[in-house]
Each structure stands twice: as C-alpha cells, then as structure tokens.
Scaffold this motif. Sequence first.
Motif, PDB file in Angstrom:
ATOM      1  N   GLY A   8      12.403   8.917  38.404  1.00 36.73           N
ATOM      2  CA  GLY A   8      10.964   9.129  38.495  1.00 36.73           C
ATOM      3  C   GLY A   8      10.653  10.454  39.156  1.00 36.73           C
ATOM      4  O   GLY A   8      11.539  11.129  39.694  1.00 36.73           O
ATOM      5  N   PRO A   9       9.376  10.869  39.151  1.00 31.55           N
ATOM      6  CA  PRO A   9       8.971  12.128  39.773  1.00 31.55           C
ATOM      7  C   PRO A   9       9.317  12.142  41.262  1.00 31.55           C
ATOM      8  O   PRO A   9       9.163  11.136  41.964  1.00 31.55           O
ATOM      9  N   ARG A  14       9.587   9.617  46.490  1.00 29.38           N
ATOM     10  CA  ARG A  14       9.726   9.798  47.939  1.00 29.38           C
ATOM     11  C   ARG A  14       8.491   9.347  48.710  1.00 29.38           C
ATOM     12  O   ARG A  14       8.550   9.137  49.916  1.00 29.38           O
ATOM     13  N   GLY A  15       7.380   9.192  48.002  1.00 32.13           N
ATOM     14  CA  GLY A  15       6.165   8.724  48.671  1.00 32.13           C
ATOM     15  C   GLY A  15       6.005   7.215  48.666  1.00 32.13           C
ATOM     16  O   GLY A  15       5.071   6.677  49.272  1.00 32.13           O
ATOM     17  N   ALA A  16       6.914   6.509  47.989  1.00 27.80           N
ATOM     18  CA  ALA A  16       6.822   5.048  47.915  1.00 27.80           C
ATOM     19  C   ALA A  16       7.201   4.419  49.251  1.00 27.80           C
ATOM     20  O   ALA A  16       8.044   4.936  49.982  1.00 27.80           O
ATOM     21  N   ALA A  17       6.587   3.290  49.543  1.00 22.31           N
ATOM     22  CA  ALA A  17       6.867   2.569  50.790  1.00 22.31           C
ATOM     23  C   ALA A  17       7.043   1.088  50.477  1.00 22.31           C
ATOM     24  O   ALA A  17       6.480   0.578  49.503  1.00 22.31           O
ATOM     25  N   PRO A  18       7.840   0.379  51.265  1.00 23.21           N
ATOM     26  CA  PRO A  18       8.013  -1.055  51.041  1.00 23.21           C
ATOM     27  C   PRO A  18       6.664  -1.779  51.009  1.00 23.21           C
ATOM     28  O   PRO A  18       5.790  -1.534  51.847  1.00 23.21           O
ATOM     29  N   GLY A  19       6.487  -2.613  49.995  1.00 19.88           N
ATOM     30  CA  GLY A  19       5.244  -3.358  49.842  1.00 19.88           C
ATOM     31  C   GLY A  19       4.234  -2.685  48.938  1.00 19.88           C
ATOM     32  O   GLY A  19       3.263  -3.317  48.511  1.00 19.88           O
ATOM     33  N   LEU A  24       6.180   3.245  36.910  1.00 16.84           N
ATOM     34  CA  LEU A  24       7.161   4.074  36.221  1.00 16.84           C
ATOM     35  C   LEU A  24       6.674   4.288  34.794  1.00 16.84           C
ATOM     36  O   LEU A  24       6.640   3.353  33.995  1.00 16.84           O
ATOM     37  N   GLY A  25       6.263   5.509  34.484  1.00 15.54           N
ATOM     38  CA  GLY A  25       5.743   5.813  33.160  1.00 15.54           C
ATOM     39  C   GLY A  25       6.607   6.835  32.452  1.00 15.54           C
ATOM     40  O   GLY A  25       7.781   7.014  32.769  1.00 15.54           O
ATOM     41  N   GLY A  26       6.024   7.549  31.493  1.00 16.08           N
ATOM     42  CA  GLY A  26       6.750   8.572  30.769  1.00 16.08           C
ATOM     43  C   GLY A  26       7.907   8.009  29.963  1.00 16.08           C
ATOM     44  O   GLY A  26       7.931   6.834  29.594  1.00 16.08           O
ATOM     45  N   ASP A  27       8.883   8.879  29.690  1.00 14.12           N
ATOM     46  CA  ASP A  27      10.046   8.470  28.901  1.00 14.12           C
ATOM     47  C   ASP A  27      10.829   7.355  29.582  1.00 14.12           C
ATOM     48  O   ASP A  27      11.323   6.437  28.920  1.00 14.12           O
ATOM     49  N   ASP A  45      16.079  -0.123  40.163  1.00 14.42           N
ATOM     50  CA  ASP A  45      16.037   0.981  41.113  1.00 14.42           C
ATOM     51  C   ASP A  45      15.431   2.191  40.406  1.00 14.42           C
ATOM     52  O   ASP A  45      15.581   2.360  39.195  1.00 14.42           O
ATOM     53  N   VAL A  46      14.776   3.030  41.187  1.00 10.68           N
ATOM     54  CA  VAL A  46      14.241   4.294  40.680  1.00 10.68           C
ATOM     55  C   VAL A  46      14.667   5.390  41.643  1.00 10.68           C
ATOM     56  O   VAL A  46      14.530   5.242  42.864  1.00 10.68           O
ATOM     57  N   SER A  47      15.195   6.492  41.113  1.00 10.42           N
ATOM     58  CA  SER A  47      15.663   7.594  41.942  1.00 10.42           C
ATOM     59  C   SER A  47      14.952   8.884  41.577  1.00 10.42           C
ATOM     60  O   SER A  47      14.435   9.037  40.467  1.00 10.42           O
ATOM     61  N   ASP A  48      14.978   9.826  42.522  1.00 12.57           N
ATOM     62  CA  ASP A  48      14.413  11.148  42.245  1.00 12.57           C
ATOM     63  C   ASP A  48      15.467  12.107  41.700  1.00 12.57           C
ATOM     64  O   ASP A  48      15.181  13.272  41.439  1.00 12.57           O
TER      65      ASP A  48
END
Length: 255
Positions: A8-9, A14-19, A24-27, A45-48
């Motif tokens: 993901g972007p 990196r701005g995501a927080a628990p809760g 998740l969009g795009g391709d 899972d999503v990674s930068d």
Amino acid sequence: MTRPLFFGPVEAVRGAAPGSAFLLGGDEGRHAAVVRRLAPGERIDVSDGSGYRIGGVITAVGTGSVELEVETVGQDPAPRHRLVLVQALAKGGRDEQAVESATELGVDAVVPWHAERSIVRWRGDKADKGRQKWVSLVGAAAKQSRRSFVPEVNGVMDTTRLAAWSKAVDQMVILHEDAGETLAQRFAALEASGALDAPSSTAVVVGPEGGISDAELAKLGAVGALPARLGPHVLRSSSAGPAALVLLNHLLGRW
C-alpha cells in the motif's frame, strides 16, 4: 500459515494505527478482492515495501478494494548482513528467473550488469524499460513470498561502472568455475578475520551464458573483488546466483 501480503501507499500504511480502518485500493485492492476473492473475516498484511507492516482482519470487500480493521503495526527488522545480486543480462529470460528466485530467497538489492559477453543489451529507452520490468518482477516475487521489504533495483551498469560501484559494499564475490576457493571457504576466512562481526554488505557477481572474461575478472579484481566457485558443477546464469544466496543465507546466519 502466513497471511497474504499486499503493498500500500507509504503514508497510508505508516499512518495506520491499531483499531483504525484501512482501505486497500488500486491494483492491490483489486487483486485482493477480485483475483484472490478474499472475504470478510480473513486476515491480511499490508506493507509499504520498506519493512513497515500492518496486519488486520477484512471487514468489507468492494468491487476493487478491501477494507480491514488494523490489529497490528510495526517495522520488520532489516537483515544484519545485506546481500546484493549483480546479475549479468542473459538471453531466454534467464536473468529474470535469477532475479525472481533471488527475491524469494531474500536478496536486498539487484544490479543489472552489461557484461562483455551478454547477448541481451539494454540501450537507450530499453534500459529504462528493462529496469522497470525488473522492478515489477521483484515486487511480485516479494508479495508472493510475503516479504515486507521489496529489493532495490539499480540502473544497468557496465563493468567500469560496476567496479566504481563496488565501493558501496564491504565485499564483492565473483562466481567463477576456475576460482581456487569455494564461496564457503571465502566466508570462513572472512569470519575468522572478524570481518563479519559487524553488519556488512556482500555483492555476488554472476556472469552471462558465455561466462566472465579475463579482462572483467582483472578489472573487478583490481578493486578487491574475489573469485569463488560454488562447487564441482557449472550452473546456469539463472541458477548460480540463487544457489549462492542460499549458501550465504546460511553462512551469515540469516536463515
């Protein structure tokens, strides 16, 4: 079983927080929703792409996106010893096979090399297109192997540029069938000298189908590169690099 991984972007991941909710969009979102047919309740899972990973449970699936509730966030540790594959351009897609396998095996960066005997050539616009193809290749292989780090893909180099670039790593090893020592022996000597006590970086150089020329060996040897053989057999350009990486992952304690 490891969870499916998507990219993901950077700012959003990196701005995501628990809760919190994460979309998740795009391709990648379309791949999760349409190709993988993931459903609410499944975890992903999503990674930068630089080691920062979030994990969560899918709460909703759209026509080309998935939404998840974030459960975990954090930076995966980078390996203590960095590995780089210098792969000569080769015909028949053998260079791409090597890069794909190397990514699955944990390589940290790849360098396309215009070797003297390379039949494939990247010139002009083809150089950028070729690099972008490798970028896509390592991204897909990193996702398949659930790696949160996507290997860096350098621009194509000739031998002169490669010799200058060698200063960026602590040691460079040239895989060559006539080398007097094996890769394992080379690294046993480095370990005995204490060279591997601190974090280090190693580049493994793999030649094309016709092999590495004497002139290339001399030019790279002049900047400290050391020849080493893998074993008694001669491997293809597509398999030599991955075989070396397997051994180095073990010798360096990465596995």
